[in-house]
Scaffold this motif. Structure first.
Motif, PDB file in Angstrom:
ATOM      1  N   GLY A  59      55.938  58.839  23.736  1.00 33.66           N
ATOM      2  CA  GLY A  59      55.879  58.109  22.476  1.00 33.66           C
ATOM      3  C   GLY A  59      56.898  58.587  21.465  1.00 33.66           C
ATOM      4  N   ARG A  60      57.187  59.861  21.485  1.00 38.59           N
ATOM      5  CA  ARG A  60      58.184  60.425  20.577  1.00 38.59           C
ATOM      6  C   ARG A  60      58.860  61.599  21.287  1.00 38.59           C
ATOM      7  NH1 ARG A  60      56.991  59.630  14.956  1.00 38.59           N
ATOM      8  NH2 ARG A  60      56.408  57.438  14.776  1.00 38.59           N
ATOM      9  N   ALA A  61      60.071  61.889  20.905  1.00 39.60           N
ATOM     10  CA  ALA A  61      60.717  63.116  21.365  1.00 39.60           C
ATOM     11  C   ALA A  61      60.082  64.284  20.620  1.00 39.60           C
ATOM     12  CB  ALA A  61      62.208  63.062  21.087  1.00 39.60           C
ATOM     13  N   ILE A  62      59.711  65.321  21.338  1.00 35.53           N
ATOM     14  CA  ILE A  62      58.919  66.398  20.755  1.00 35.53           C
ATOM     15  C   ILE A  62      59.741  67.569  20.265  1.00 35.53           C
ATOM     16  CG2 ILE A  62      56.901  65.811  22.129  1.00 35.53           C
ATOM     17  CD1 ILE A  62      57.630  68.422  23.780  1.00 35.53           C
ATOM     18  N   SER A  63      61.054  67.470  20.376  1.00 34.37           N
ATOM     19  CA  SER A  63      61.870  68.642  20.061  1.00 34.37           C
ATOM     20  C   SER A  63      61.648  69.129  18.630  1.00 34.37           C
ATOM     21  CB  SER A  63      63.351  68.329  20.287  1.00 34.37           C
ATOM     22  OG  SER A  63      63.746  67.225  19.498  1.00 34.37           O
ATOM     23  N   SER A  64      61.316  68.223  17.723  1.00 34.87           N
ATOM     24  CA  SER A  64      61.115  68.629  16.328  1.00 34.87           C
ATOM     25  C   SER A  64      59.650  68.855  15.987  1.00 34.87           C
ATOM     26  CB  SER A  64      61.696  67.580  15.387  1.00 34.87           C
ATOM     27  OG  SER A  64      60.999  66.360  15.534  1.00 34.87           O
ATOM     28  N   TYR A  65      58.761  68.654  16.948  1.00 39.33           N
ATOM     29  CA  TYR A  65      57.334  68.778  16.704  1.00 39.33           C
ATOM     30  C   TYR A  65      56.833  70.189  17.002  1.00 39.33           C
ATOM     31  CZ  TYR A  65      56.186  63.806  16.108  1.00 39.33           C
ATOM     32  OH  TYR A  65      56.066  62.528  15.626  1.00 39.33           O
ATOM     33  N   THR A  66      55.771  70.556  16.318  1.00 39.14           N
ATOM     34  CA  THR A  66      54.989  71.718  16.715  1.00 39.14           C
ATOM     35  C   THR A  66      54.139  71.305  17.921  1.00 39.14           C
ATOM     36  OG1 THR A  66      54.839  72.522  14.443  1.00 39.14           O
ATOM     37  CG2 THR A  66      53.216  73.362  16.028  1.00 39.14           C
ATOM     38  N   MET A  67      54.160  72.133  18.961  1.00 40.41           N
ATOM     39  CA  MET A  67      53.356  71.875  20.154  1.00 40.41           C
ATOM     40  C   MET A  67      52.548  73.130  20.439  1.00 40.41           C
ATOM     41  SD  MET A  67      54.218  68.818  21.167  1.00 40.41           S
ATOM     42  CE  MET A  67      53.540  68.791  22.821  1.00 40.41           C
ATOM     43  N   GLY A  68      51.302  72.930  20.835  1.00 44.58           N
ATOM     44  CA  GLY A  68      50.483  74.101  21.076  1.00 44.58           C
ATOM     45  C   GLY A  68      49.295  73.820  21.962  1.00 44.58           C
TER      46      GLY A  68
ATOM     47  N   TYR B   5      43.231  72.178  25.561  1.00 45.24           N
ATOM     48  CA  TYR B   5      43.778  70.981  24.945  1.00 45.24           C
ATOM     49  C   TYR B   5      45.203  71.227  24.462  1.00 45.24           C
ATOM     50  CZ  TYR B   5      38.944  69.399  24.780  1.00 45.24           C
ATOM     51  OH  TYR B   5      37.658  69.040  25.113  1.00 45.24           O
ATOM     52  N   CYS B   6      46.075  70.297  24.788  1.00 40.22           N
ATOM     53  CA  CYS B   6      47.429  70.293  24.242  1.00 40.22           C
ATOM     54  C   CYS B   6      47.392  69.592  22.891  1.00 40.22           C
ATOM     55  CB  CYS B   6      48.341  69.552  25.210  1.00 40.22           C
ATOM     56  SG  CYS B   6      50.058  69.402  24.685  1.00 40.22           S
ATOM     57  N   VAL B   7      48.122  70.139  21.924  1.00 41.22           N
ATOM     58  CA  VAL B   7      48.128  69.567  20.574  1.00 41.22           C
ATOM     59  C   VAL B   7      49.556  69.441  20.072  1.00 41.22           C
ATOM     60  CG1 VAL B   7      45.843  70.492  20.018  1.00 41.22           C
ATOM     61  CG2 VAL B   7      47.894  71.830  19.482  1.00 41.22           C
ATOM     62  N   ALA B   8      49.736  68.547  19.115  1.00 39.57           N
ATOM     63  CA  ALA B   8      51.064  68.347  18.533  1.00 39.57           C
ATOM     64  C   ALA B   8      50.933  67.922  17.078  1.00 39.57           C
ATOM     65  CB  ALA B   8      51.838  67.294  19.315  1.00 39.57           C
ATOM     66  N   ASP B   9      51.953  68.273  16.308  1.00 40.11           N
ATOM     67  CA  ASP B   9      52.008  67.818  14.926  1.00 40.11           C
ATOM     68  C   ASP B   9      53.465  67.792  14.474  1.00 40.11           C
ATOM     69  OD1 ASP B   9      51.767  68.247  11.751  1.00 40.11           O
ATOM     70  OD2 ASP B   9      49.976  67.303  12.552  1.00 40.11           O
ATOM     71  N   ALA B  10      53.754  66.824  13.607  1.00 35.09           N
ATOM     72  CA  ALA B  10      55.143  66.648  13.168  1.00 35.09           C
ATOM     73  C   ALA B  10      55.593  67.714  12.181  1.00 35.09           C
ATOM     74  CB  ALA B  10      55.313  65.263  12.549  1.00 35.09           C
ATOM     75  N   THR B  11      54.640  68.289  11.419  1.00 32.25           N
ATOM     76  CA  THR B  11      55.067  69.166  10.330  1.00 32.25           C
ATOM     77  C   THR B  11      54.367  70.514  10.270  1.00 32.25           C
ATOM     78  OG1 THR B  11      53.464  68.097   8.860  1.00 32.25           O
ATOM     79  CG2 THR B  11      55.712  67.227   8.849  1.00 32.25           C
ATOM     80  N   ASN B  12      53.086  70.573  10.651  1.00 33.32           N
ATOM     81  CA  ASN B  12      52.343  71.821  10.503  1.00 33.32           C
ATOM     82  C   ASN B  12      52.643  72.809  11.616  1.00 33.32           C
ATOM     83  OD1 ASN B  12      50.874  71.107   8.114  1.00 33.32           O
ATOM     84  ND2 ASN B  12      49.637  69.746   9.377  1.00 33.32           N
ATOM     85  N   PHE B  13      52.374  74.072  11.364  1.00 31.97           N
ATOM     86  CA  PHE B  13      52.581  75.139  12.345  1.00 31.97           C
ATOM     87  C   PHE B  13      51.551  76.212  12.035  1.00 31.97           C
ATOM     88  CE2 PHE B  13      54.540  77.685  15.427  1.00 31.97           C
ATOM     89  CZ  PHE B  13      54.899  78.926  14.930  1.00 31.97           C
ATOM     90  N   GLY B  14      50.394  76.124  12.709  1.00 30.64           N
ATOM     91  CA  GLY B  14      49.341  77.058  12.378  1.00 30.64           C
ATOM     92  C   GLY B  14      48.310  77.166  13.473  1.00 30.64           C
ATOM     93  N   ASP B  15      47.160  77.777  13.114  1.00 26.02           N
ATOM     94  CA  ASP B  15      46.125  78.038  14.108  1.00 26.02           C
ATOM     95  C   ASP B  15      44.808  77.336  13.794  1.00 26.02           C
ATOM     96  OD1 ASP B  15      45.414  81.450  12.902  1.00 26.02           O
ATOM     97  OD2 ASP B  15      45.303  79.489  11.921  1.00 26.02           O
ATOM     98  N   ARG B  16      44.850  76.312  12.979  1.00 27.12           N
ATOM     99  CA  ARG B  16      43.632  75.583  12.650  1.00 27.12           C
ATOM    100  C   ARG B  16      43.655  74.195  13.272  1.00 27.12           C
ATOM    101  NH1 ARG B  16      43.759  76.065   6.269  1.00 27.12           N
ATOM    102  NH2 ARG B  16      45.931  75.539   6.727  1.00 27.12           N
ATOM    103  N   THR B  17      42.491  73.744  13.720  1.00 29.94           N
ATOM    104  CA  THR B  17      42.429  72.453  14.400  1.00 29.94           C
ATOM    105  C   THR B  17      42.905  71.311  13.504  1.00 29.94           C
ATOM    106  OG1 THR B  17      40.117  72.190  13.736  1.00 29.94           O
ATOM    107  CG2 THR B  17      40.535  73.165  15.900  1.00 29.94           C
ATOM    108  N   LYS B  18      42.621  71.386  12.216  1.00 27.39           N
ATOM    109  CA  LYS B  18      42.957  70.273  11.323  1.00 27.39           C
ATOM    110  C   LYS B  18      44.454  70.139  11.081  1.00 27.39           C
ATOM    111  CE  LYS B  18      42.255  72.893   7.028  1.00 27.39           C
ATOM    112  NZ  LYS B  18      41.482  72.937   5.759  1.00 27.39           N
ATOM    113  N   GLU B  19      45.224  71.110  11.530  1.00 28.37           N
ATOM    114  CA  GLU B  19      46.669  71.052  11.345  1.00 28.37           C
ATOM    115  C   GLU B  19      47.372  70.208  12.403  1.00 28.37           C
ATOM    116  OE1 GLU B  19      46.970  75.481  11.080  1.00 28.37           O
ATOM    117  OE2 GLU B  19      48.175  75.018   9.312  1.00 28.37           O
TER     118      GLU B  19
END
Length: 121
Positions: A26-35, A93-107
């Motif tokens: 769906g999107r290129a992930i190079s700029s995303y936070t992945m965790g 679970y694999c997770v991704a976010d466009a801007t956040n970088f942390g250890d909380r689920t809501k991020e």
């Protein structure tokens, strides 16, 4: 939108290793936070590891045993798990976010369906 599909879970004996993979679409992930997060039965989701722009952050419980890496050309993030312990048993679970970088689920806005990891003693 980003879709995440995990693979690589399974049953392993204590001391063994597994590598989880997560392919994003769906999107290129190079700029995303992945965790990665995990959830054991009856417990809240627990942070495992995250990666963004070459920076990596792992939970204390997995430091020295787990490694997070990514291959942007394949839109994939990996979790190498060594010296597994019964307490590592959980759905991962694999997770991704466009801007956040942390250890909380809501991020994290995007979550995969999860893959089961079971470690026998």
């Amino acid at each position: 939108q980003v879709q995440l599909v995990e693979s690589g879970g399974g049953l392993v004996q204590a001391g063994g290793s597994l590598e989880l993979s997560c392919v994003a679409s769906g999107r290129a992930i190079s700029s995303y936070t992945m965790g990665w997060f995990r959830r054991a039965p009856g417990r809240e989701p627990e942070f495992v590891a995250t990666s963004r722009h070459g920076n990596r952050y792992l939970a204390d419980s997995v430091k020295g045993r787990f490694t997070i890496s990514r291959d942007s050309s394949k839109n994939t993030v990996y979790l190498q798990m060594n010296n597994l312990k019964p307490e590592d048993t959980a759905v991962y679970y694999c997770v991704a976010d466009a801007t956040n970088f942390g250890d909380r689920t809501k991020e994290y806005n995007y979550w995969g369906q999860g893959t089961q990891v079971t470690v026998s003693s």
